[in-house]
Design an enzyme around this catalytic site. Sequence first.
Site, PDB file in Angstrom:
ATOM      1  N   HIS A 169      -0.472  -4.596   2.270  1.00 38.12           N
ATOM      2  CA  HIS A 169      -0.892  -3.204   2.480  1.00 38.12           C
ATOM      3  C   HIS A 169      -0.803  -2.839   3.965  1.00 38.12           C
ATOM      4  O   HIS A 169      -1.703  -3.157   4.727  1.00 38.12           O
ATOM      5  CB  HIS A 169      -2.329  -3.008   1.991  1.00 38.12           C
ATOM      6  CG  HIS A 169      -2.420  -2.986   0.507  1.00 38.12           C
ATOM      7  ND1 HIS A 169      -2.232  -1.847  -0.241  1.00 38.12           N
ATOM      8  CD2 HIS A 169      -2.639  -3.978  -0.393  1.00 38.12           C
ATOM      9  CE1 HIS A 169      -2.341  -2.124  -1.519  1.00 38.12           C
ATOM     10  NE2 HIS A 169      -2.588  -3.420  -1.643  1.00 38.12           N
ATOM     11  N   GLY A 211      -1.385   0.563  -6.830  1.00 34.53           N
ATOM     12  CA  GLY A 211      -2.102   1.072  -7.998  1.00 34.53           C
ATOM     13  C   GLY A 211      -2.631  -0.095  -8.782  1.00 34.53           C
ATOM     14  O   GLY A 211      -2.186  -1.234  -8.591  1.00 34.53           O
ATOM     15  N   ASP A 235     -15.007  23.176   9.031  1.00 37.62           N
ATOM     16  CA  ASP A 235     -13.872  23.717   8.279  1.00 37.62           C
ATOM     17  C   ASP A 235     -13.821  25.240   8.352  1.00 37.62           C
ATOM     18  O   ASP A 235     -12.787  25.824   8.695  1.00 37.62           O
ATOM     19  CB  ASP A 235     -13.913  23.268   6.815  1.00 37.62           C
ATOM     20  CG  ASP A 235     -14.000  21.761   6.682  1.00 37.62           C
ATOM     21  OD1 ASP A 235     -13.703  21.082   7.682  1.00 37.62           O
ATOM     22  OD2 ASP A 235     -14.376  21.268   5.607  1.00 37.62           O
ATOM     23  N   CYS A 283       2.943  -2.566  -2.546  1.00 38.71           N
ATOM     24  CA  CYS A 283       2.191  -3.271  -3.594  1.00 38.71           C
ATOM     25  C   CYS A 283       2.714  -2.901  -4.982  1.00 38.71           C
ATOM     26  O   CYS A 283       3.816  -3.271  -5.344  1.00 38.71           O
ATOM     27  CB  CYS A 283       0.700  -3.024  -3.433  1.00 38.71           C
ATOM     28  SG  CYS A 283      -0.296  -4.201  -4.355  1.00 38.71           S
ATOM     29  N   TYR A 284       1.966  -2.125  -5.764  1.00 39.25           N
ATOM     30  CA  TYR A 284       2.474  -1.746  -7.092  1.00 39.25           C
ATOM     31  C   TYR A 284       3.823  -1.035  -6.974  1.00 39.25           C
ATOM     32  O   TYR A 284       4.734  -1.263  -7.776  1.00 39.25           O
ATOM     33  CB  TYR A 284       1.452  -0.846  -7.805  1.00 39.25           C
ATOM     34  CG  TYR A 284       1.929  -0.366  -9.163  1.00 39.25           C
ATOM     35  CD1 TYR A 284       1.716  -1.135 -10.301  1.00 39.25           C
ATOM     36  CD2 TYR A 284       2.597   0.855  -9.296  1.00 39.25           C
ATOM     37  CE1 TYR A 284       2.173  -0.711 -11.540  1.00 39.25           C
ATOM     38  CE2 TYR A 284       3.052   1.292 -10.537  1.00 39.25           C
ATOM     39  CZ  TYR A 284       2.830   0.506 -11.655  1.00 39.25           C
ATOM     40  OH  TYR A 284       3.284   0.923 -12.872  1.00 39.25           O
ATOM     41  N   GLU A 286      -1.266  -0.086   5.272  1.00 40.13           N
ATOM     42  CA  GLU A 286      -2.095   1.069   5.625  1.00 40.13           C
ATOM     43  C   GLU A 286      -3.541   0.727   5.964  1.00 40.13           C
ATOM     44  O   GLU A 286      -4.279   1.577   6.429  1.00 40.13           O
ATOM     45  CB  GLU A 286      -2.055   2.093   4.484  1.00 40.13           C
ATOM     46  CG  GLU A 286      -2.808   1.713   3.206  1.00 40.13           C
ATOM     47  CD  GLU A 286      -2.034   0.778   2.270  1.00 40.13           C
ATOM     48  OE1 GLU A 286      -1.057   0.148   2.728  1.00 40.13           O
ATOM     49  OE2 GLU A 286      -2.422   0.659   1.105  1.00 40.13           O
ATOM     50  N   LYS A 306      -9.491  15.793   7.333  1.00 44.99           N
ATOM     51  CA  LYS A 306     -10.599  16.177   8.214  1.00 44.99           C
ATOM     52  C   LYS A 306     -10.318  15.887   9.688  1.00 44.99           C
ATOM     53  O   LYS A 306     -10.595  16.712  10.562  1.00 44.99           O
ATOM     54  CB  LYS A 306     -11.851  15.414   7.766  1.00 44.99           C
ATOM     55  CG  LYS A 306     -13.129  15.906   8.366  1.00 44.99           C
ATOM     56  CD  LYS A 306     -13.666  17.019   7.518  1.00 44.99           C
ATOM     57  CE  LYS A 306     -15.006  17.511   7.960  1.00 44.99           C
ATOM     58  NZ  LYS A 306     -15.490  18.549   7.028  1.00 44.99           N
TER      59      LYS A 306
END
Length: 516
Positions: free
Chosen positions: A174, A60, A232, A87-88, A176, A372
């Site tokens: 990070h 964040g 969708d 991180c944060y 990710e 998605k």
Amino acid sequence: MMKAQPKQETVVVLDFGAQYGQLIARNIRQCRVYCQILPHNAPLEEIRRLNPMGIVLTGGPASVYENKAPRCDPAIYHSGIPILGICYGFQLMAHDLGGEVIPSPKREFGKTELQVLDGGDLFRGLNPQLIGWMSHGDIVRSLPEGFEITSQTNNTPVASFAHRAKRLFGVQFHPEVVHTPWGIEVLRNFLLDWCGCTGQWTMQSFVSSVVPIIQEKVGSERVLCALSGGIDSATVAALVHRAVGNQLVCVFVNHGFLRKYEAEDVRSTFTDHFDMMNLIYVDASDRFLTRLKGITSPEQKRKTIGEEFVRVFEEEANKLGKIPYLAQGTLYPDVIESGTVSAAKIKTHHNVGGLPEQMDFSLIEPLRDLFKDEVREVAQELGLPPAMTWRHPFPGPGLAIRILGDVTEERLSILREADAVLIEEIKKAGLYRQIWQTFAVLAPLRSVGVMGDQRTYAHPIILRAVTSEDGMTADWARIPFEVLEQIANRIVNEVDGVNRVAYDITSKPPGTIEWE
Ligand code: XMP
């Protein structure tokens, strides 16, 4: 509201306003573990309701020592649930448990060399020297009691830490992002080794768990679904059809702003392939075109099309008598955006196909927990044809907003043809799946050109092709010049009324994906 949530291994992601929050969730799901994002301040009680096997604290933009810094319920640290702070989230864990976080004398942004000091836990199976992505201005200077440093960098003495007995972990980097290619292994080690997950959440298991939920909810009633041609609504229709067969009634309103062959594709897929008995096709193109006459403002176009859509849909629904349920293709990012996390919205998407508010329906939203790419997997699982599964996103108001200025039949026809050439060539070049979205835009301009010995005075077509993860940010696609050349040649030669082709090389931001 229906929760399509089978009994499964769940991990909770607490969101501290991370740029990469959804990416963390998607990475966890790539490890085949189901996860849900909750706001950072969700009380432990609420978290426990999901019966999570682990908690991940995201990054964040704030600093933990600021007064207004976002916090989590401190009770989570003593809950016995394994926690990974990123991180944060890592700094917050350090701060909350008695360590010290200070502004770093040297900020670290970008690829950074990491030295693993203890490869025993999250780094299991990885090299001791790694390159990872850093983006921080604060560092953990001193550790909370019982924690050990597990990695460091030149400027960050504590790049990760662990308290094994309590199963608490934190990483400054990070895991990710793509720039940390081994990051997924760190997450996997946390989930499988420390949280005890088995990683068996698949789209196949999703479908088999959600079908009986739909059946139970619907009983012998009918369900209404608005098909739009997009992935969708098509997936929702196929899923509900799998559950309750011909109790499903689909209404497909063709507003006349669809791409070439799209209406036919949708109809044949559902009637022939799925043997759907109750598909009501309404060709309302003339009606929409008449309503749009003289309207040039994009927001006004969206509003008019949205209203007309609701009117047509209501007329059709009224003919069908009382149907208590409405199935909708709401996805997880929509849920997050409108619910837990405040994301700045650039443009309101008055989504055509939206719910007529005054109608009294109970909603069925079986995709509301999915991203998605997961919906695409479900679509494949259900046997939707690849052309539909992989179709690029398309705005509800369709080609009407890609024609700048007045929407006329002639302009629609020009744009539809140009768009079809573009998509055909992109597919031929094998680029369709690498690209998030590609389409043509018609500008209400004319300029001089020359064809043969003739002077022309015609429209330009603007080509747009972007790569993106989620449509929130995007980069222009580096389509090879030869492919662009072939597209431009064909459009100018084959589409009457066009004498020029331009390629948009703006990223988002500062541009948007659509031109409207
Ligand atoms: P922008 O132009 O805001 O678009 O960068 C971001 C993404 O949203 C899609 N989009 C829509 N999708 N209904 C939708 O379902 C809409 O009304 C709508 N308008 C834009 C756009 O195509 C891009 O993928």
